[in-house]
Design a protein around this motif. Structure first.
Motif, PDB file in Angstrom:
ATOM      1  N   UNK A  93       0.815  -1.065   0.056  1.00  0.00           N
ATOM      2  CA  UNK A  93       0.090  -0.050   0.050  1.00  0.00           C
ATOM      3  C   UNK A  93       0.810   1.111  -0.014  1.00  0.00           C
ATOM      4  N   UNK A  94       0.319   2.367  -0.656  1.00  0.00           N
ATOM      5  CA  UNK A  94       1.141   3.607  -0.743  1.00  0.00           C
ATOM      6  C   UNK A  94       0.008   4.800  -1.358  1.00  0.00           C
ATOM      7  N   UNK A 106       2.490   7.358  -5.589  1.00  0.00           N
ATOM      8  CA  UNK A 106       3.549   6.666  -5.581  1.00  0.00           C
ATOM      9  C   UNK A 106       3.157   5.380  -6.177  1.00  0.00           C
ATOM     10  N   UNK A 107       2.177   5.201  -6.532  1.00  0.00           N
ATOM     11  CA  UNK A 107       1.776   3.657  -7.144  1.00  0.00           C
ATOM     12  C   UNK A 107       2.533   3.394  -8.104  1.00  0.00           C
ATOM     13  N   UNK A 108       2.663   4.137  -9.387  1.00  0.00           N
ATOM     14  CA  UNK A 108       3.385   3.707 -10.336  1.00  0.00           C
ATOM     15  C   UNK A 108       4.752   3.103 -10.197  1.00  0.00           C
ATOM     16  N   UNK A 109       5.566   4.054  -9.123  1.00  0.00           N
ATOM     17  CA  UNK A 109       6.730   3.653  -8.690  1.00  0.00           C
ATOM     18  C   UNK A 109       6.810   2.529  -8.052  1.00  0.00           C
ATOM     19  N   UNK A 142      -4.165   1.535  -2.235  1.00  0.00           N
ATOM     20  CA  UNK A 142      -4.297   2.885  -1.188  1.00  0.00           C
ATOM     21  C   UNK A 142      -4.502   2.456   0.194  1.00  0.00           C
ATOM     22  N   UNK A 143      -3.784   3.301   1.060  1.00  0.00           N
ATOM     23  CA  UNK A 143      -3.982   3.206   2.471  1.00  0.00           C
ATOM     24  C   UNK A 143      -5.606   2.937   3.111  1.00  0.00           C
ATOM     25  N   UNK A 144      -6.281   3.533   2.211  1.00  0.00           N
ATOM     26  CA  UNK A 144      -7.922   3.110   2.742  1.00  0.00           C
ATOM     27  C   UNK A 144      -8.427   1.942   2.182  1.00  0.00           C
ATOM     28  N   UNK A 145      -7.554   0.914   1.660  1.00  0.00           N
ATOM     29  CA  UNK A 145      -8.282  -0.312   1.095  1.00  0.00           C
ATOM     30  C   UNK A 145      -9.036  -1.013   1.887  1.00  0.00           C
ATOM     31  N   UNK A 146      -9.925  -1.993   1.194  1.00  0.00           N
ATOM     32  CA  UNK A 146     -10.898  -3.029   1.753  1.00  0.00           C
ATOM     33  C   UNK A 146     -10.335  -4.166   1.854  1.00  0.00           C
ATOM     34  N   UNK A 147      -9.716  -4.649   3.115  1.00  0.00           N
ATOM     35  CA  UNK A 147      -9.124  -5.972   3.113  1.00  0.00           C
ATOM     36  C   UNK A 147      -9.915  -7.030   2.587  1.00  0.00           C
ATOM     37  N   UNK A 148     -11.179  -7.148   2.528  1.00  0.00           N
ATOM     38  CA  UNK A 148     -11.804  -8.054   2.072  1.00  0.00           C
ATOM     39  C   UNK A 148     -11.385  -8.248   0.613  1.00  0.00           C
ATOM     40  N   UNK A 149     -11.152  -7.198  -0.200  1.00  0.00           N
ATOM     41  CA  UNK A 149     -10.825  -7.432  -1.514  1.00  0.00           C
ATOM     42  C   UNK A 149      -9.498  -8.392  -1.716  1.00  0.00           C
ATOM     43  N   UNK A 180       2.058  -0.266  11.210  1.00  0.00           N
ATOM     44  CA  UNK A 180       1.328  -0.468  12.378  1.00  0.00           C
ATOM     45  C   UNK A 180      -0.075   0.149  12.133  1.00  0.00           C
ATOM     46  N   UNK A 181      -0.738  -0.035  10.967  1.00  0.00           N
ATOM     47  CA  UNK A 181      -1.928   0.680  10.686  1.00  0.00           C
ATOM     48  C   UNK A 181      -3.269  -0.476  10.455  1.00  0.00           C
ATOM     49  N   UNK A 182      -2.842  -1.556  10.420  1.00  0.00           N
ATOM     50  CA  UNK A 182      -3.943  -2.571  10.140  1.00  0.00           C
ATOM     51  C   UNK A 182      -4.551  -3.211  11.346  1.00  0.00           C
ATOM     52  N   UNK A 183      -5.526  -3.391  11.384  1.00  0.00           N
ATOM     53  CA  UNK A 183      -6.174  -4.122  12.589  1.00  0.00           C
ATOM     54  C   UNK A 183      -6.037  -5.691  12.491  1.00  0.00           C
ATOM     55  N   UNK A 184      -6.172  -6.185  13.692  1.00  0.00           N
ATOM     56  CA  UNK A 184      -6.153  -7.642  13.564  1.00  0.00           C
ATOM     57  C   UNK A 184      -6.971  -8.359  12.717  1.00  0.00           C
ATOM     58  N   UNK A 185      -8.278  -7.777  12.682  1.00  0.00           N
ATOM     59  CA  UNK A 185      -9.279  -8.205  11.659  1.00  0.00           C
ATOM     60  C   UNK A 185      -8.588  -8.314  10.138  1.00  0.00           C
ATOM     61  N   UNK A 186      -8.177  -7.030   9.760  1.00  0.00           N
ATOM     62  CA  UNK A 186      -7.748  -6.839   8.511  1.00  0.00           C
ATOM     63  C   UNK A 186      -6.671  -7.969   8.089  1.00  0.00           C
ATOM     64  N   UNK A 187      -5.825  -7.934   9.075  1.00  0.00           N
ATOM     65  CA  UNK A 187      -4.784  -8.812   8.790  1.00  0.00           C
ATOM     66  C   UNK A 187      -5.032 -10.300   8.620  1.00  0.00           C
ATOM     67  N   UNK A 188      -6.023 -10.755   9.537  1.00  0.00           N
ATOM     68  CA  UNK A 188      -6.518 -12.017   9.234  1.00  0.00           C
ATOM     69  C   UNK A 188      -7.222 -12.140   8.262  1.00  0.00           C
ATOM     70  N   UNK A 189      -7.868 -11.428   7.675  1.00  0.00           N
ATOM     71  CA  UNK A 189      -8.779 -11.435   6.410  1.00  0.00           C
ATOM     72  C   UNK A 189      -7.937 -11.762   5.384  1.00  0.00           C
ATOM     73  N   UNK A 190      -6.838 -11.157   5.290  1.00  0.00           N
ATOM     74  CA  UNK A 190      -5.909 -11.313   4.157  1.00  0.00           C
ATOM     75  C   UNK A 190      -5.181 -12.632   4.119  1.00  0.00           C
TER      76      UNK A 190
END
Length: 148
Positions: free
Chosen positions: A13-14, A18-21, A32-39, A52-62
């Motif tokens: 994420x960025x 900076x996405x193309x770089x 992006x930083x505001x992405x949906x982990x379900x995707x 240190x920006x992701x929730x435990x739920x977001x990390x487990x989802x991915x």
């Protein structure tokens, strides 16, 4: 960048600017930083949350089944979580000479691509770091402070 050099598929994420770089470095997908982990549900063997920006739920989802979370921001609650069943393990690491030599070899072979925006000698470190704190990461890469 080390994971890419070793043949892993790396997502990241960025900022949109900076996405193309990031893609040019081999990162895909770039979100992006505001992405949906379900995707990204169940796609990764390892999730590293360096900011240190992701929730435990977001990390487990991915994570794929059996995947692991790598967390570089220790906290007492995270140590407690690591003793419970799940994807968290505490690993206390120290530099290993063989690993450092492998890293040097990867860099020497040109496989470690790290964008460097600016290099300054040690004497200019304080002003360069002050500027970095005030204005953020330099456009195009990292700040390198040279000891030579």
């Amino acid at each position: 960048m080390i994971a890419l050099a070793r043949g892993a598929t790396v997502a990241g994420s960025c900022r949109a600017t900076s996405a193309e770089e990031a893609r040019a470095l081999g990162i895909d997908p770039v979100v992006g930083f505001d992405f949906d982990p379900a995707s990204l549900r169940g796609r990764y063997d390892i999730v590293l949350d360096a900011a240190n920006a992701l929730s435990v739920t977001a990390m487990r989802t991915m994570l794929k089944p059996g995947g692991r979370v790598v967390d570089i921001h220790p906290a007492p609650a995270k140590f407690v979580r690591s003793v419970l069943p799940g994807p968290y393990n505490v690993v206390i690491a120290k530099p290993v000479r063989q690993d450092m030599e492998e890293l040097v070899a990867i860099a020497a072979d040109g496989k470690l691509r790290l964008p460097i925006a600016r290099t300054v000698p040690l004497e200019q470190a304080i002003p360069a770091l002050t500027e970095l704190e005030q204005h953020g990461t330099p456009k195009g890469g990292k700040l390198v402070i040279s000891l030579l």
